[in-house]
Design a protein around this motif. Structure first.
Motif, PDB file in Angstrom:
ATOM      1  N   THR A 153       0.846  -1.187   0.000  1.00 37.67           N
ATOM      2  CA  THR A 153       0.000   0.000   0.000  1.00 37.67           C
ATOM      3  C   THR A 153       0.885   1.241   0.000  1.00 37.67           C
ATOM      4  N   ASP A 154       0.513   2.214  -0.810  1.00 46.94           N
ATOM      5  CA  ASP A 154       1.309   3.432  -0.911  1.00 46.94           C
ATOM      6  C   ASP A 154       1.410   4.132   0.447  1.00 46.94           C
ATOM      7  N   GLU A 155       2.606   4.646   0.739  1.00 44.91           N
ATOM      8  CA  GLU A 155       2.844   5.333   2.014  1.00 44.91           C
ATOM      9  C   GLU A 155       1.884   6.498   2.204  1.00 44.91           C
ATOM     10  N   GLU A 156       1.547   7.185   1.122  1.00 43.39           N
ATOM     11  CA  GLU A 156       0.646   8.334   1.215  1.00 43.39           C
ATOM     12  C   GLU A 156      -0.769   7.903   1.578  1.00 43.39           C
ATOM     13  N   GLU A 157      -1.074   6.633   1.359  1.00 43.22           N
ATOM     14  CA  GLU A 157      -2.407   6.123   1.687  1.00 43.22           C
ATOM     15  C   GLU A 157      -2.454   5.571   3.109  1.00 43.22           C
ATOM     16  N   ILE A 158      -1.469   4.739   3.485  1.00 43.36           N
ATOM     17  CA  ILE A 158      -1.492   4.102   4.796  1.00 43.36           C
ATOM     18  C   ILE A 158      -0.974   5.030   5.893  1.00 43.36           C
TER      19      ILE A 158
END
Length: 275
Positions: free
Chosen positions: A42-47
């Motif tokens: 999962t993208d860092e900006e999402e999680i």
């Protein structure tokens, strides 16, 4: 002396490929990596924002369901400059852990789970909670493992927990062309055994075999000429649900133990570890 001399073993997991190949080579065999699932982080900006919200709001319980997921959350916390805040949360909340790898990772960070399973399954984790009166009205953060563990989430909600989830990675099917090639290799009896390391690999492989009209062939091969082996009770049960029998599995959830058990089986022809 145990040996896999001349044996060709397919592994459907994609992780730690070099380690797996060396383990099998140590016994004289050859490991072939044939991934039956893909993983996307999962993208860092999402999680990251979801983790910050959990840190800010706090939690009564944090449940880790896989070592890979727990590691990914630690990595994101480090990359997002909130590692110590995340660790502080884990040391003030109560922690539950599913699986040997998860407990091993947490131990490295001096985190001792208050609750853990005894068989690597979500059902085992639920049993460990007992009647779960401590969950009523409590905020419980659950690390998902590529798919939603609906039974566990429903059980938590039924016991009064306020559930929030974190998805550090997702699973995706492998390319169809790769699976078709693998199925053709199985049809041609190119492997002596296939080792599965997750139930999702079993489901993806049988699902795609069905699309290609090769499901009965796959079931027949894995119940006959090609030995089916599994790491973990859940993985073995997934094979059994597809009609595969017998299934060789080690008493613990370690790939090294599976390789040893494969070598013992090919030497003795028995699933009995005492022989």
């Amino acid at each position: 002396m145990l040996s896999l001399e001349g044996k060709q073993i397919a592994f459907t997991g994609a992780r730690k490929q070099d380690e797996v190949k060396q383990l099998v080579a140590n016994f004289g065999g050859v490991a072939h990596i044939r991934p039956a699932q893909g993983t996307i982080l999962t993208d860092e900006e999402e999680i990251g924002p979801a983790m910050r919200r959990v840190i800010a709001e706090g939690a009564d319980w944090v449940i880790f369901t896989t070592g890979q997921g727990a590691q990914r959350l630690l990595d994101v916390a480090r990359q997002s400059d909130m590692l110590w805040d995340w660790l502080r949360l884990l040391r003030t909340a109560r922690v539950a852990a599913r699986g040997y790898k998860t407990r091993k990772l947490l131990k490295e960070w001096a985190i001792s789970p208050a609750v853990s399973d005894d068989d690597g399954t979500s059902a085992g984790l639920m049993r460990a909670f007992g009647e779960a009166p401590q969950l009523d009205g409590r905020k419980v953060v659950v690390q998902l493992h590529g798919e939603r563990p609906e039974r566990l989430l429903r059980w938590l909600e039924d016991n009064g927990a306020v559930v929030e989830t974190l998805m550090p990675y997702i699973h995706v099917p492998p390319p169809e062309s790769d699976i078709r090639s693998f199925l053709e290799e199985l049809q041609e009896r190119k492997f002596d055994a296939v080792a599965f390391t997750s139930a999702l690999q079993v489901r993806y492989l049988f699902e795609m075999a069905g699309r290609f009209g090769m499901k009965e062939m796959l079931r027949s091969r894995l119940s006959g000429d090609v030995l089916a082996a599994a790491v973990g009770k859940v993985t073995a049960e997934a094979l059994e649900e597809e009609g595969v029998a017998p299934v060789l599995q080690p008493s613990d959830q370690r790939i090294g133990s599976l390789v040893v058990k494969l070598a013992r089986y090919f030497q003795t022809g028995s699933f009995d570890e005492s022989q």
